[in-house]
Design a protein around this motif. Structure first.
Motif, PDB file in Angstrom:
ATOM      1  N   TYR A  44       0.185  28.489  -2.741  1.00 38.55           N
ATOM      2  CA  TYR A  44       1.531  28.749  -3.267  1.00 38.55           C
ATOM      3  C   TYR A  44       2.267  29.788  -2.430  1.00 38.55           C
ATOM      4  O   TYR A  44       3.488  29.685  -2.239  1.00 38.55           O
ATOM      5  N   TYR A  45       1.532  30.751  -1.917  1.00 40.52           N
ATOM      6  CA  TYR A  45       2.149  31.788  -1.081  1.00 40.52           C
ATOM      7  C   TYR A  45       2.746  31.184   0.189  1.00 40.52           C
ATOM      8  O   TYR A  45       3.868  31.517   0.589  1.00 40.52           O
ATOM      9  N   HIS A  46       1.999  30.289   0.829  1.00 45.73           N
ATOM     10  CA  HIS A  46       2.441  29.724   2.105  1.00 45.73           C
ATOM     11  C   HIS A  46       3.351  28.506   1.946  1.00 45.73           C
ATOM     12  O   HIS A  46       4.232  28.281   2.792  1.00 45.73           O
ATOM     13  N   PHE A  47       3.168  27.717   0.885  1.00 46.02           N
ATOM     14  CA  PHE A  47       3.866  26.425   0.802  1.00 46.02           C
ATOM     15  C   PHE A  47       4.621  26.214  -0.515  1.00 46.02           C
ATOM     16  O   PHE A  47       5.224  25.145  -0.694  1.00 46.02           O
ATOM     17  N   GLN A  48       4.573  27.167  -1.424  1.00 49.52           N
ATOM     18  CA  GLN A  48       5.313  27.106  -2.692  1.00 49.52           C
ATOM     19  C   GLN A  48       4.882  25.950  -3.586  1.00 49.52           C
ATOM     20  O   GLN A  48       5.658  25.500  -4.434  1.00 49.52           O
ATOM     21  N   GLY A  49       3.698  25.418  -3.400  1.00 52.48           N
ATOM     22  CA  GLY A  49       3.211  24.385  -4.302  1.00 52.48           C
ATOM     23  C   GLY A  49       2.810  23.103  -3.592  1.00 52.48           C
ATOM     24  O   GLY A  49       2.839  23.002  -2.356  1.00 52.48           O
ATOM     25  N   LYS A  50       2.471  22.117  -4.385  1.00 51.31           N
ATOM     26  CA  LYS A  50       1.923  20.871  -3.852  1.00 51.31           C
ATOM     27  C   LYS A  50       2.960  20.081  -3.059  1.00 51.31           C
ATOM     28  O   LYS A  50       2.671  19.563  -1.972  1.00 51.31           O
ATOM     29  N   GLU A  51       4.171  19.976  -3.574  1.00 50.76           N
ATOM     30  CA  GLU A  51       5.202  19.223  -2.861  1.00 50.76           C
ATOM     31  C   GLU A  51       5.559  19.908  -1.544  1.00 50.76           C
ATOM     32  O   GLU A  51       5.775  19.245  -0.525  1.00 50.76           O
ATOM     33  N   GLY A  52       5.630  21.231  -1.563  1.00 55.60           N
ATOM     34  CA  GLY A  52       5.927  21.959  -0.334  1.00 55.60           C
ATOM     35  C   GLY A  52       4.837  21.766   0.708  1.00 55.60           C
ATOM     36  O   GLY A  52       5.121  21.643   1.910  1.00 55.60           O
ATOM     37  N   LEU A  53       3.583  21.741   0.266  1.00 58.77           N
ATOM     38  CA  LEU A  53       2.467  21.512   1.182  1.00 58.77           C
ATOM     39  C   LEU A  53       2.508  20.096   1.742  1.00 58.77           C
ATOM     40  O   LEU A  53       2.300  19.884   2.943  1.00 58.77           O
ATOM     41  N   TYR A  54       2.782  19.135   0.876  1.00 58.10           N
ATOM     42  CA  TYR A  54       2.867  17.736   1.319  1.00 58.10           C
ATOM     43  C   TYR A  54       3.973  17.581   2.360  1.00 58.10           C
ATOM     44  O   TYR A  54       3.779  16.951   3.408  1.00 58.10           O
ATOM     45  N   LEU A  55       5.123  18.167   2.104  1.00 63.03           N
ATOM     46  CA  LEU A  55       6.235  18.066   3.043  1.00 63.03           C
ATOM     47  C   LEU A  55       5.897  18.743   4.369  1.00 63.03           C
ATOM     48  O   LEU A  55       6.230  18.219   5.436  1.00 63.03           O
ATOM     49  N   ALA A  56       5.235  19.893   4.315  1.00 63.62           N
ATOM     50  CA  ALA A  56       4.837  20.581   5.548  1.00 63.62           C
ATOM     51  C   ALA A  56       3.870  19.727   6.355  1.00 63.62           C
ATOM     52  O   ALA A  56       3.932  19.691   7.600  1.00 63.62           O
ATOM     53  N   ALA A  57       2.959  19.033   5.670  1.00 65.91           N
ATOM     54  CA  ALA A  57       2.008  18.162   6.361  1.00 65.91           C
ATOM     55  C   ALA A  57       2.740  16.992   7.030  1.00 65.91           C
ATOM     56  O   ALA A  57       2.460  16.648   8.183  1.00 65.91           O
ATOM     57  N   VAL A  58       3.668  16.394   6.303  1.00 58.41           N
ATOM     58  CA  VAL A  58       4.446  15.294   6.875  1.00 58.41           C
ATOM     59  C   VAL A  58       5.250  15.786   8.077  1.00 58.41           C
ATOM     60  O   VAL A  58       5.302  15.121   9.118  1.00 58.41           O
ATOM     61  N   ARG A  59       5.874  16.955   7.936  1.00 58.79           N
ATOM     62  CA  ARG A  59       6.674  17.500   9.036  1.00 58.79           C
ATOM     63  C   ARG A  59       5.814  17.711  10.287  1.00 58.79           C
ATOM     64  O   ARG A  59       6.247  17.403  11.398  1.00 58.79           O
ATOM     65  N   ARG A  60       4.615  18.242  10.107  1.00 58.20           N
ATOM     66  CA  ARG A  60       3.723  18.451  11.245  1.00 58.20           C
ATOM     67  C   ARG A  60       3.436  17.134  11.966  1.00 58.20           C
ATOM     68  O   ARG A  60       3.495  17.053  13.206  1.00 58.20           O
TER      69      ARG A  60
END
Length: 222
Positions: A44-60
């Motif tokens: 949550y600190y780095h990605f603000q939750g599950k959707e934020g993490l998923y979006l960061a993974a897609v962006r990468r």
């Protein structure tokens, strides 16, 4: 790399592997935390939750694909060659090199509206822009006829996505079939009259050439 950035990278890599294997809805943050040696508060600190993490993974993954697309399509070459190279890299990303991209495509319509829209925007900025450049430059050089570029973008991506979404055969056959459909049929309709005539003439010359003779056998071969 600092320890904090190292944690972020471990979480991101674990997310790419986890989401790629079991998708957004099945993959839990707990599983990703365990695989990355972190915890849910750090996610949550780095990605603000599950959707934020998923979006960061897609962006990468889209960023990595964009680098490959730029490398193979920039420079002086015919527009059809650029289009084929774009399609080859794009298909390979979904089918082989970045499996999570295939998962994202198949579950995209089941995601929240905000996450769906964010992914579409990232794809447009990082990937679709290369295809737009190819079509626009080909049109300016007279290789492509006057096109509705945005409509053609949609048509090409819909064709490729159709093969990727509903594949029922091994990846290499999907890529081959998608490339054939794109280059042997759809792309020919993009060509200007002059470019189409030149393309067909070149195909005719190739077909009229005699087949190469087999190399002579040498002693000791069977």
């Amino acid at each position: 790399m600092g320890s904090e950035e190292g944690v972020r990278e471990r979480i991101l890599r674990a997310a790419i592997a986890g989401f790629g294997a079991t998708g957004f809805h099945v993959t839990s943050l707990r599983t990703i935390a365990e695989r990355s040696g972190s915890n849910k508060p750090m996610i949550y600190y780095h990605f603000q939750g599950k959707e934020g993490l998923y979006l960061a993974a897609v962006r990468r993954l889209l960023e990595e694909t964009a680098v490959e697309l730029r490398a193979v399509t920039e420079g002086e070459m015919p527009a059809l060659v650029q289009l084929r190279r774009f399609a080859e890299v794009y298909l390979n990303a979904f089918l082989a090199s970045r499996p999570m991209m295939g998962t994202v495509l198949r579950e995209l319509n089941s995601l929240s509206a905000s996450l769906y829209q964010a992914i579409v925007e990232e794809h447009g900025q990082l990937v679709t822009t290369h295809l737009r450049r190819i079509l626009t430059a080909g049109m300016e050089r007279g290789e492509f006829r006057r096109l509705e570029v945005e409509a053609c973008l949609g048509g090409i991506l819909a064709l490729l996505h159709g093969f990727l979404r509903y594949r029922r055969t091994p990846p290499e056959y999907v890529a081959r079939a998608a490339l054939s459909q794109l280059m042997d049929y759809y792309a020919l309709g993009l060509l200007s009259r002059e470019a189409l005539i030149a393309h067909l003439d070149a195909l005719g010359e190739t077909a009229s050439q005699p087949p190469r003779a087999a190399p002579p056998k040498t002693a000791g071969t069977s």
